[in-house]
Scaffold this active site. Sequence first.
Site, PDB file in Angstrom:
ATOM      1  N   LYS A 188       0.862  -1.180   0.000  1.00 20.39           N
ATOM      2  CA  LYS A 188       0.000   0.000   0.000  1.00 20.39           C
ATOM      3  C   LYS A 188       0.900   1.231   0.000  1.00 20.39           C
ATOM      4  O   LYS A 188       1.430   1.634   1.027  1.00 20.39           O
ATOM      5  CB  LYS A 188      -0.921   0.049   1.224  1.00 20.39           C
ATOM      6  N   GLU A 204      10.114   1.534  10.651  1.00 19.15           N
ATOM      7  CA  GLU A 204      11.132   2.569  10.587  1.00 19.15           C
ATOM      8  C   GLU A 204      10.398   3.896  10.579  1.00 19.15           C
ATOM      9  O   GLU A 204       9.561   4.149   9.707  1.00 19.15           O
ATOM     10  CB  GLU A 204      12.023   2.401   9.353  1.00 19.15           C
ATOM     11  N   CYS A 210      13.415  11.287   6.669  1.00 14.54           N
ATOM     12  CA  CYS A 210      13.484  10.878   8.076  1.00 14.54           C
ATOM     13  C   CYS A 210      14.892  11.004   8.630  1.00 14.54           C
ATOM     14  O   CYS A 210      15.078  11.068   9.844  1.00 14.54           O
ATOM     15  CB  CYS A 210      12.971   9.451   8.244  1.00 14.54           C
ATOM     16  N   GLU A 224       9.949  16.497  15.308  1.00 11.37           N
ATOM     17  CA  GLU A 224      10.282  16.371  13.886  1.00 11.37           C
ATOM     18  C   GLU A 224       9.484  17.388  13.075  1.00 11.37           C
ATOM     19  O   GLU A 224       8.250  17.390  13.121  1.00 11.37           O
ATOM     20  CB  GLU A 224       9.980  14.958  13.395  1.00 11.37           C
TER      21      GLU A 224
END
Length: 482
Positions: free
Chosen positions: A175, A250, A284, A383
């Site tokens: 997906k 992750e 990331c 973040e």
Amino acid sequence: MSETSRNYIDGEWVAASTGETIAVRNPAEPDEIVAEYQQSGVTDAVEAVEAAAAAQTDWADTPGPERGRILREAATTLGRRKEALTDRLIAEEGKARPEAAGEVQRAIDIFHYFGSKAADLGGTRKASSGRDVNLYTREEPVGVAALITPWNYPIAIPAWKLAPALAAGNAAVLKPASLAPGVALAVTEALDEAGLPDGVLNVVTGPGSVLGDELVEHDAVDAVSFTGSSSVGEAVYRQATAAGKRVQTELGGKNPTVVTASADPAEAAEIVAGGGFGTTGQSCTACSRAIVHEDVTDDFVDELVSRAESIDVGPGGDHEMGPQVSAAELESTLEYVDVAVDEGATLVAGGGVPDGDAVETGHFVEPTVFTDVSSDMRIAQEEVFGPVIAVIEVTDFEEAIDVANGVDYGLSASVVTDDHTEANRFVDEIEAGVVKINEKTTGVELHVPFGGVKRSSSETWREQGDEGLEFYTIERTVYDNY
């Protein structure tokens, strides 16, 4: 007129059961619809999982070298289509052309690499304690893998999940993220043309909020691999482990670059700018914190600001830094800029939307630098996922390590130093899964493990390299008394 792409289930390109589609827009020209994709429902997810389960055993029985041949042939096909794939990636995700082309090449290389590794899978022979006994292990696929991937590396991350899964003999349901699914479907086309048997790979597009539960909890799913935000990934991990699945996640990062007193400020600024402003900060592993010794802070900031102000921002096809992927991502970045100012940080570069005809309508933001940042500010803890770098001044190396480790994340970290002792101490003391010396935080090799610690990962299985295959295999031990 934009094209309409379909799901890929059991070797057929099919429309979603909902009859609905999702329009994907060019982030540099939001009025331009690049393509429409299926807005799948639970029924489509179930069909995809069931098709994978039905095909998995035959695929597992296919010899590893033959599985590898199909992966390598798909890689060759992707190589022939590299320019078109690069254009599609730019149109949907917004990356600058060199970054987009590099990502496409990474996907090609991944399929070649794991295509070759497929021939090495088999197991090991051991000496038995008894006579007339063959003692050995067999590496076997886990079964059906559900792969949920993000928009920021829309071809590389699907590739580094799919390639080892297929090489090891698993069937898969992928997906891709709804913001940029086109290049993942192009990978699917290449595998189909290479002769991948029907049902071994199935792809459904649509919202994770609708499809996720079925992909994570279906009885026929044996393993779940997720890349995305920490909050969603942690929920996926809890859900999948409760359902008895093997899980790999992750997740996010708050990646530091430590600049020591021995570092050259210009070199350090180049490394930090590359890590923080590359891919529009939408990685990331992007550097969002520069932790700088007080002796070199002023010179470092001057150099970093100069680099930030020199970056050419515009559509990714012909500019150095492209847009953010969506209006929501841009709004989030600008909100963090406001928060940083409110908390007392000093804005020394960027912080807003750039001017000019080329950036008038897209989701563009200026490369941004803050100074006077303390480690407890939100901009130093959370973040941002945009081209925003917080400069934190420290008095010595010990304080730098404490600040670097003083966040919930631990994905990538780098140090810029001319002191070998400091470099070795950094490797020993930093809390990160990827550690770099005199290099930017972004960019990883495909044949070594990738993953983080703390909230950056489930800390279970790593991705890429030999360790990337381990997640998709299980060992059986055989005692053959002849």
